[in-house]
Enzyme design. Structure first.
Site: not given
Length: 676
Positions: A243, A463-464, A539
């Site tokens: 690309g 979590h975030e 993760d």
């Protein structure tokens, strides 16, 4: 003189119709149809013996009987007297308008003896004059000839049709027919070709453009370089990630060069028949010599140029190797003075054969890398031209929000922004549409209708928030842009978006901090809920690759030492370049790196538990929070910002919003977002 010129100009071109071979097939078909019609019109009517006896023989209408044998049966034709044919009884035979005298009726018998016995008995019973059967030996010459010639004519016609098609005269191009299977499939662009791509359409690749423009100049002005004793390079290899514009650069060469330009793909040489690839290479260079000076461009050359002698089947014949050998011979065979320059493109230079890359074949390797911020701005300017954009759209800001994006990804962002604006029935494409497009390219499609239970939503929020807090307080991590718990893509229930630096080298401390930030979500779940979920799969995959990379590739582990087991050429194949003891050490050290990073992450989150609760509750309330929201809740980031981040105006509103609305200037990252 003027009159003569006028007369010549008034001469009409010869518009006489040319003979078409297909008319022969049409004439033959019409003849067969005509014969069939004639035969069907003059066919006799079949009757039985009793009908013949009572209707024809008893009334004295029979003129004669003619018998012959056909296929083990005997056919007796009945001819009616001419004066009787004029009566109403035989009206159907009066309507025949063509054809000779044929039988009017016929019936069959098993043998002449049986027929003779029946006739004698009927004549005696009816008391009529005896009628005798005239036996003939018949043979259909036309049928015999037709049965003999028709298959031959059909085969001959089919053969001639196939020959015409195989020769490329009926809807087939060179190389597309069976007899042209060894011909090159290259497409030729010359001065008369409609190739509108120029170097003005190629943005963000200034160094590569300079190199390629010099190649074009070699062909236009060869004496400028040869007068000093230099030689024109034989080959130019374009190398870079997918690309980045390698094929576009080659199209620009075709549009700019005033010389013939042959273009084809590496897979065009691959064929199931033995020797076809080498034959196509020979034919390609034969055409090139006839058109010299010219350029040959092979896209995705790794399809045919892979290293020889690897992954071989014992006793097998590798057609690809034969093709590559022929390509190497041809590149050595033509002189540089002829003016043939090879161009090729690949995103896998590590698998190419060393003989293909040596000087004298591909003399120059041009790296077409991902553009920097200046190149991205130029690419945005090119793709924004056909789009009706609003006054708030700034190519510079878009370039800052898309680090690491290639040209194809930037084109996709512009197209997605136009589609998003059209979906909302807007007259122009605004900056908020581009931000939404960037989010979609990075994280996937927003799943507004995805139903998430309150418990799962709470887990995703913490979590975030864990990712955000760890990344906020560690020095080696990238600046945070925004955190979202809106589901996107296939399985992403949330993500944290960062703005990576324009950086090529990373230190051990930066990699360790990145591992801690990536583990922040899992650590937050364990601290808050006392248990972990499957949301940290992405993760864990990232930190595992990072840990093994530090140990086996970058030499960042003191116990393993400064060694690298990278194998881009595939030389190790199925064997490892280290012992089983070293493999155990590598596993232990990688696991130790991850464990230490996880302990450090948990300690930081326990220390910042109050900030973690604030961010998580804000996420549950608003679903999307930005950098300004974190500064308002937990204060400025203690590690400071890079110059690039400081250039981005922070005008994102921190007011709660009922829906997920992307800010007009929300920065983005090319890396995959942190997923829960």
């Amino acid at each position: 003189m003027a009159k003569q010129i006028k007369k010549k100009s008034e001469q009409k071109p010869d518009n006489k119709p040319k003979f078409n071979f297909y008319w022969i097939y049409i004439i033959i078909a019409v003849l067969f149809i005509g014969i069939q019609v004639i035969n069907s019109g003059n066919s006799s009517k079949k009757i039985g013996w009793q009908e013949f006896k009572t209707d024809l023989l008893a009334s004295g209408d029979v003129d004669k009987l003619v018998g012959f044998k056909q296929d083990d049966i005997y056919i007796i034709e009945v001819y009616i007297k001419k004066e009787k044919l004029r009566t109403e009884k035989y009206k159907e035979f009066q309507e025949r308008s063509f054809g000779g005298v044929t039988a009017h009726y016929y019936f069959t018998e098993s043998s002449p003896e049986v027929l003779q016995t029946k006739l004698e008995a009927a004549q005696t019973e009816l008391e009529i004059a005896p009628i005798y059967v005239q036996w003939e030996s018949r043979r259909s010459w036309f049928g015999d000839i037709l049965s003999f010639l028709l298959p031959m004519l059909l085969l001959l016609g089919l053969w001639m049709l196939l020959m015409r098609r195989f020769a490329g005269g009926a809807g087939g191009g060179a190389g597309g027919q069976i007899f042209n299977i060894g011909k090159s499939k290259a497409t030729l662009f010359d001065k008369n070709s409609k190739e509108n791509t120029t170097f003005n359409d190629v943005a963000g690749l200034e160094e590569a453009k300079t190199e390629v423009m010099e190649v074009v100049d070699f062909l236009k002005n060869p004496k400028k370089y040869t007068v000093l004793g230099g030689k024109i390079p034989k080959g130019v290899l374009l190398v870079g990630p997918p690309g980045t514009g390698k094929t576009l650069l080659a199209k620009a060469v075709a549009g700019e060069a005033q010389v013939p330009f042959f273009t084809l793909s590496g897979s065009d040489f691959v064929e199931m028949f033995v020797g076809v690839g080498a034959s196509r290479v020979r034919d390609l260079f034969k055409q090139a010599r006839e058109k010299a000076p010219c350029i040959i461009f092979i896209d995705e050359i790794d399809a045919v140029g892979r290293s020889r002698g690897k992954n071989q089947i014992m006793g097998g014949n590798d057609e690809r190797e034969s093709t590559l050998n022929q390509l190497l011979v041809e590149m050595d065979g033509f002189s540089s003075e002829i003016g043939i320059i090879m161009m090729a493109a690949t995103n896998r230079p590590d698998v190419l054969d060393p003989a293909l890359l040596r000087p004298g074949r591909f003399d120059r390797q041009i790296t077409v890398d991902r553009p920097d911020i200046i190149g991205r701005e130029e690419i945005f300017n090119v793709h924004l031209k056909p789009i009706k954009v609003g006054p708030d759209v700034d190519a510079r800001k878009l370039a800052e929000q898309t680090p690491g994006f290639a040209g194809a990804e930037i084109a996709n962002v512009c197209n997605e922004a136009a589609l998003i604006a059209a979906r909302s029935a807007k007259k122009v494409v605004e900056m908020i549409d581009f931000n939404a497009a960037i989010d979609r390219v990075i994280g996937g499609l927003e799943k507004k209708n995805k139903i998430i239970s309150p418990e799962e939503k709470k887990i995703v929020a913490y979590h975030e928030a864990g990712h955000a807090i760890v990344g906020w307080f560690l020095h080696g991590t990238d600046p945070l842009v925004k955190v979202s718990i809106v589901p996107r893509g296939v399985a992403a229930l949330g993500y944290a978006q960062y703005l990576p630096k324009e950086q090529y080298l990373y230190t051990t401390e930066q990699l360790l901090d990145s591992m801690c930030m990536t583990l922040g979500g899992r650590a937050a779940e364990e601290i808050v809920f006392g248990r972990i979920s499957t949301g940290a799969q992405n993760d864990l995959e990232r930190i595992t690759r990072m840990a093994y990379g530090m140990v086996t590739l970058y030499g960042m582990n003191p116990k393993v030492g400064p060694v690298s087991f990278n194998d881009p050429q595939g030389e190790y194949q199925f064997r490892k370049p280290y012992s089983e003891d070293m493999a155990k050490i590598i596993d232990d050290e990688a696991r130790k790196l991850i464990e230490n990073a996880y302990i450090k992450t948990k300690e930081l989150l326990v220390e910042k538990r109050a900030e973690l609760e604030l961010v998580a509750q804000e996420l549950l309330a608003k679903e999307v929070i930005y950098k300004t929201d974190l500064e308002r809740m937990i204060g400025p980031r203690p590690t400071g910002e890079t110059n690039l981040t400081e250039q981005i105006p922070q005008i994102i509103s921190s007011e709660p919003a009922p829906e997920v609305v992307l800010s007009e200037e929300a920065p983005a990252t090319d890396e995959a977002p942190e997923q829960a």
